[in-house]
Structure formats: structure tokens, C-alpha cells
Enzyme design. Structure first.
Site, PDB file in Angstrom:
ATOM      1  N   SER A 101       0.834  -1.202   0.000  1.00  8.29           N
ATOM      2  CA  SER A 101       0.000   0.000   0.000  1.00  8.29           C
ATOM      3  C   SER A 101       0.878   1.266   0.000  1.00  8.29           C
ATOM      4  O   SER A 101       1.667   1.443  -0.914  1.00  8.29           O
ATOM      5  CB  SER A 101      -0.971  -0.061   1.185  1.00  8.29           C
ATOM      6  OG  SER A 101      -2.045   0.813   0.997  1.00  8.29           O
ATOM      7  N   ASP A 240      -9.470  -5.699  -4.393  1.00  7.70           N
ATOM      8  CA  ASP A 240      -8.600  -4.725  -3.722  1.00  7.70           C
ATOM      9  C   ASP A 240      -8.996  -3.291  -4.035  1.00  7.70           C
ATOM     10  O   ASP A 240      -9.377  -2.975  -5.170  1.00  7.70           O
ATOM     11  CB  ASP A 240      -7.164  -4.970  -4.227  1.00  7.70           C
ATOM     12  CG  ASP A 240      -6.087  -4.537  -3.259  1.00  7.70           C
ATOM     13  OD1 ASP A 240      -6.276  -3.510  -2.584  1.00  7.70           O
ATOM     14  OD2 ASP A 240      -5.059  -5.228  -3.195  1.00  7.70           O
ATOM     15  N   HIS A 267      -7.604  -5.949   0.065  1.00  7.38           N
ATOM     16  CA  HIS A 267      -6.351  -5.196   0.204  1.00  7.38           C
ATOM     17  C   HIS A 267      -5.333  -5.877   1.127  1.00  7.38           C
ATOM     18  O   HIS A 267      -4.218  -5.393   1.263  1.00  7.38           O
ATOM     19  CB  HIS A 267      -6.705  -3.797   0.742  1.00  7.38           C
ATOM     20  CG  HIS A 267      -5.613  -2.780   0.621  1.00  7.38           C
ATOM     21  ND1 HIS A 267      -4.980  -2.479  -0.574  1.00  7.38           N
ATOM     22  CD2 HIS A 267      -5.033  -1.960   1.550  1.00  7.38           C
ATOM     23  CE1 HIS A 267      -4.067  -1.531  -0.372  1.00  7.38           C
ATOM     24  NE2 HIS A 267      -4.086  -1.202   0.906  1.00  7.38           N
TER      25      HIS A 267
END
Length: 293
Positions: A101, A240, A267
Site C-alpha cells: 500500500s 482490492d 487489500h
């Protein structure tokens, strides 16, 4: 073998832990998400230590690291500098880098400084363009019930993103696009609340996931992705918030990149499909190490 300690970086001390069994592979350094989160949820990646040393650290201001009050520290270039200082302190002459991320934002910015000895980079659920991320979230929101969309929009406009109704709407978003597990693992449920630092998130990103107002607002390294010359793996979950379409687009801009989708995840595939995640990542790292030898 497990070792932990502190490293001096610009602005304070950073806490790290190193897992190494007997694996002789090139070490992998893990960059957690956020900004302003911690390495806590990524601890399952220590399972990669059967082949190589695994290093996790809490970025400055997060988790067990120091929490300086100087808000000028919360900038991408200082986090890049911190990463270089950690590599130096731990003597990681050769290293694989795995970012998740916001950790991919940091990994990309670092790799674009052209450091030596980076053997590969893994962009896990990447955010390599704040404008594209924002666009994707607006699209994701449209897949949610109308009243959830309206609540999120209204709270953003009114500046009430700290309200209970916004919190409840975000939970529904999270169930779809962040972590789809019905029941979280016990250890994750016990995650200490103080592991997050929302001040860093607010300064760098903004009060909400969906609209970037912080100092990362204009971050977009897509034009430079062609300069990443080491072997690269892009991964994301099928559901995601870092969408498969955008993740595949990033991989298409990077020479010789591989791309993998975790079919049952959003995610957090390292929690949603932990065995599969460790296998895919481990196999990729092994394949690079065998080339090095």
C-alpha cells in the site's frame, strides 16, 4: 532466530525486528502501509524467513518507534532517507524490498533514487499515483449501497469524517475492498490501538481514504516506472481498493514486471490468504536469488 532493536534515523529512533532461521537467501525488507500505520499486521511474513532474513520495521512516528512532534518530518523524502539509513545500519548491501500500500509509494520513491544492491522490488496492493488511487476509490464507492455512498460524501463535504456514521460507512467499504474475512485472526483483533498515528495520515494523505488533501496529493510516479530496472512483482487482491486494473497498468509500465492477483482477497491478502501470499512472494524471491547465483 529473532532479534529486535532501535536504529537512529532523521528525527528519532525506529524500531525493527529481524527474523532469520537458516535461509541463506538475500534479505527482504518490508515496508508497511499507512502512512502512519505499523508493521504489526505484516508479522505473518516472518514465514519467509525459512529461506532468508526478514526485516520488519515501524516507520518513524508509528508502532513502537519514536513519536516526535515535529510535523515537518512527515514527508515522503524523509521516509526515503529513513529507509536508506535503515539499510545502512543493518548492513543490507543486497536486499529485496517488499512494500504494501503506502509502502509501495515509499518503495518506488526509494528505487527511483537508483540505490545499489536492490535485487528486486515487490509492489503489494500498490499506490503509485494519488490521482489514480482517488479515481479508483470513487469508482469503488459506486459499488456500495446508495446510503453508504451518500454518508461518505456528506461527511467529507461537512468535515465530519470523525463521526460515528462515517466510521460505520467506512466499515462497509472495508468489508468490500480492504479485508473480506468474516472473522479476523485472534492476534489481529488484539492489535494495540496506539499502533496507528492518524496525525501522519492526515498530514500526508488527508482525513479520508477517498479524497487526497495531504502532501502526497500530487504524487504520481507512473512516468518513471520504466526506470525501475530490477525484477519487479506487482500483486493485489481481486477485490482490492488497489484495483487489479490499475495494478496491471503499473506493471505494464515497468520493464520485465510480473503481475499476480490473489483471487479471494481485497487489500490484505497477507491476512486473507496468508499461505498463498507467502508462497507466491517466496517463490518470486527464490527465483531471483537463483539468478544471482
Amino acid at each position: 532466530m529473532h532479534k529486535e532493536g532501535y536504529i537512529d534515523v532523521t528525527g528519532g529512533r525506529v524500531w525493527y525486528q529481524k527474523f532469520s532461521e537458516h535461509g541463506r537467501g538475500t534479505p527482504v525488507l518490508i515496508l508497511h502501509g499507512g502512512p502512519g500505520s505499523s508493521s504489526y499486521s505484516l508479522q505473518g511474513l516472518k514465514d519467509l524467513a525459512k529461506d532468508r532474513p526478514v526485516i520488519l520495521y515501524d516507520q518513524l512516528g508509528c508502532g513502537k518507534s519514536d513519536r516526535p512532534t515535529d510535523t515537518s518530518l512527515w514527508r515522503l523524502d524523509r521516509f526515503v532517507e529513513e529507509l536508506a539509513q535503515i539499510r545502512q545500519a543493518l548492513n543490507l548491501c543486497e536486499v529485496h524490498i517488499l512494500g504494501h500500500s503506502w509502502g509501495t509509494t515509499l518503495a518506488a520513491a526509494y528505487c527511483l533514487t537508483k540505490p545499489s544492491g536492490v535485487k528486486s522490488v515487490i509492489f503489494s496492493s500498490p499506490c503509485l499515483s494519488a490521482p489514480l488511487w482517488e479515481q479508483d476509490q470513487k469508482r469503488n464507492l459506486k459499488k456500495l449501497p446508495q446510503e453508504v455512498q451518500e454518508t461518505i460524501q456528506r461527511c467529507e463535504e461537512d468535515g465530519t469524517t470523525d463521526s460515528e456514521e462515517f466510521e460505520a460507512a467506512i466499515k462497509i467499504f472495508g468489508k468490500h475492498f480492504v479485508n473480506r474475512l468474516e472473522k479476523q485472526p485472534n492476534w489481529l483483533e488484539q492489535k494495540p490501538a496506539e499502533y496507528r498515528n492518524s496525525e501522519i495520515y492526515n498530514i500526508m494523505w488527508g482525513p479520508s481514504e477517498f479524497t487526497v488533501l495531504g502532501n502526497l496529493k500530487d504524487f504520481d510516479c507512473t512516468p518513471q516506472l520504466k526506470e525501475i530496472s530490477c525484477p519487479t512483482l506487482y500483486t493485489c487482491g481481486r477485490f482490492d481498493e488497489a484495483t487489479p486494473e490499475t495494478t496491471e497498468y503499473y506493471s505494464s509500465l515497468t520493464p520485465h514486471a510480473k503481475f499476480h492477483v490473489f483471487e479471494k482477497s481485497a487489500h490484505m491478502p497477507y491476512i486473507e490468504e496468508p499461505e498463498e501470499y507467502v508462497t507466491i512472494i517466496g517463490d518470486f524471491l527464490q527465483s531471483i536469488d537463483s539468478l544471482i547465483k
